[in-house]
Design a protein around this motif. Structure first.
Motif, short mmCIF file in Angstrom:
data_model
loop_
_atom_site.label_atom_id
_atom_site.label_comp_id
_atom_site.label_asym_id
_atom_site.label_seq_id
_atom_site.Cartn_x
_atom_site.Cartn_y
_atom_site.Cartn_z
N VAL A 13 -5.28 -16.77 10.00
CA VAL A 13 -3.90 -16.35 10.27
C VAL A 13 -3.33 -15.62 9.07
O VAL A 13 -2.70 -14.56 9.21
N LEU A 14 -3.54 -16.15 7.88
CA LEU A 14 -3.02 -15.52 6.67
C LEU A 14 -3.62 -14.13 6.47
O LEU A 14 -2.90 -13.16 6.16
N VAL A 15 -4.93 -14.01 6.66
CA VAL A 15 -5.59 -12.71 6.49
C VAL A 15 -5.06 -11.71 7.49
O VAL A 15 -4.74 -10.55 7.14
N LEU A 16 -4.92 -12.10 8.74
CA LEU A 16 -4.48 -11.17 9.78
C LEU A 16 -3.03 -10.73 9.59
O LEU A 16 -2.67 -9.62 9.99
N GLN A 17 -2.19 -11.55 8.97
CA GLN A 17 -0.81 -11.13 8.73
C GLN A 17 -0.75 -9.94 7.77
O GLN A 17 0.08 -9.05 7.93
N PHE A 18 -1.66 -9.92 6.79
CA PHE A 18 -1.68 -8.80 5.84
C PHE A 18 -2.38 -7.58 6.42
O PHE A 18 -1.93 -6.45 6.23
N THR A 19 -3.47 -7.79 7.14
CA THR A 19 -4.24 -6.64 7.63
C THR A 19 -3.68 -6.05 8.91
O THR A 19 -4.10 -4.96 9.32
N SER A 20 -2.75 -6.75 9.56
CA SER A 20 -2.21 -6.28 10.83
C SER A 20 -0.82 -5.67 10.71
O SER A 20 -0.19 -5.34 11.71
N GLY A 21 -0.31 -5.56 9.48
CA GLY A 21 0.98 -4.91 9.29
C GLY A 21 2.18 -5.81 9.51
O GLY A 21 3.27 -5.32 9.80
N ILE A 22 2.01 -7.13 9.37
CA ILE A 22 3.14 -8.05 9.51
C ILE A 22 3.81 -8.29 8.17
O ILE A 22 5.02 -8.13 8.02
N PHE A 23 3.03 -8.65 7.15
CA PHE A 23 3.56 -8.89 5.82
C PHE A 23 3.62 -7.61 4.98
O PHE A 23 4.35 -7.55 3.99
N VAL A 24 2.82 -6.62 5.34
CA VAL A 24 2.78 -5.34 4.63
C VAL A 24 2.98 -4.24 5.67
O VAL A 24 2.43 -4.32 6.77
N HIS A 25 3.79 -3.24 5.33
CA HIS A 25 4.03 -2.15 6.28
C HIS A 25 2.69 -1.51 6.66
O HIS A 25 1.88 -1.17 5.80
N ILE A 26 2.47 -1.35 7.97
CA ILE A 26 1.16 -0.92 8.44
C ILE A 26 0.80 0.48 7.96
O ILE A 26 -0.37 0.82 7.81
N ALA A 27 1.80 1.32 7.66
CA ALA A 27 1.52 2.67 7.19
C ALA A 27 0.91 2.67 5.79
O ALA A 27 0.28 3.64 5.38
#
Length: 266
Positions: A182-196
């Motif tokens: 869950v933690l990894v996917l939040q960063f790689t999916s643009g939730i915690f970091v802007h996807i652009a």
């Protein structure tokens, strides 16, 4: 004697699960508080406009996307950990002696998560509106999009949480096992970091999983259509989002049926 239907037993089981959640105040508070706290922290750090001269801020973008994390946390982590605990203390084995089939048990969990997700989303939206001035949609079509996104997200994440509960060798290890992906996917999916701002290879891999599409979908509900240009494809892609989430509902059900067990292996 006719046995109760799966729908009837599953609905009854869901009501029992909801009552148990409501009566456990500390679990209720901490389940809902963490995503809201993260939304406040991220939104307070990144509060500048997304585009020069624009009116939409990064805090509003994070607030919209955090709905995906709130659902994932409530469905995947809470359900997976809860099942691991129930399996370890024998609660599931005792439940097997009732008319509850695996399908009815899954339905009960989905109803529980749907109830909890509605409360979670209400809290996250309250934070977004009060602290970050996120405007709520006036268009009924956007709320219709929100409804099917919420339903598909809850079903997919709950079923995946049920399947993932079998990965933990014990109730103690379940939180660590389930929190890592869950933690990894939040960063790689643009939730915690802007996807652009993410590398294209990372985005392509995350696009195989539901979280990226959940975040993109909820952003499409609460952000202006002009912000679609900030997405990877330059569009909200509602059709593809529905297909991906629907596919993960089917995959999650298949994995749950294949891996679910009533008792500990030992």
């Amino acid at each position: 004697m006719t046995m109760p239907s799966t729908l009837r037993v599953g609905t009854a089981r869901g009501l029992v699960e909801i009552l148990q959640l409501v009566r456990t105040r500390e679990a209720l508070i901490f389940t809902f508080a963490f995503p809201a706290l993260l939304s406040i922290l991220l939104g307070s750090i990144f509060d500048e406009p997304v585009t020069p001269g624009g009116t939409t801020t990064h805090s509003q973008v994070f607030a919209a996307g955090m709905i995906a994390y709130g659902i994932l946390s409530t469905a995947f982590i809470s359900v997976g950990v809860g099942i691991s605990v129930d399996r370890a203390d024998g609660s599931l084995l005792r439940l097997r002696g009732t008319p509850a089939t695996a399908g009815a048990y899954f339905l009960g969990k989905i109803l529980l998560v749907l109830f909890a997700a509605l409360l979670e989303v209400a809290l996250l939206l309250a934070v977004a509106v009060l602290l970050f001035d996120l405007p709520l949609p006036a268009d009924p079509g956007r709320w219709l999009t929100f409804a099917w996104l919420l339903l598909l997200s809850v079903i997919a994440c709950t079923l995946l949480g049920i399947a993932a509960s079998s990965l933990a060798r014990s109730a103690r290890s379940a939180p660590a096992v389930l929190n890592l992906p869950v933690l990894v996917l939040q960063f790689t999916s643009g939730i915690f970091v802007h996807i652009a701002a993410l590398p294209s290879a990372m985005v392509n891999i995350s696009a195989l999983f539901p979280v990226k599409w959940m975040g993109q979908g909820f952003r499409s509900v609460f952000l202006p259509d002009a912000l679609a240009a900030q997405e990877v494809a330059g569009a909200w892609e509602h059709g593809r989002t529905a297909l991906v989430l629907g596919a993960w509902c089917v995959i999650g059900l298949a994995l749950s049926l294949a891996t679910f067990r009533w008792s500990d292996r030992r």
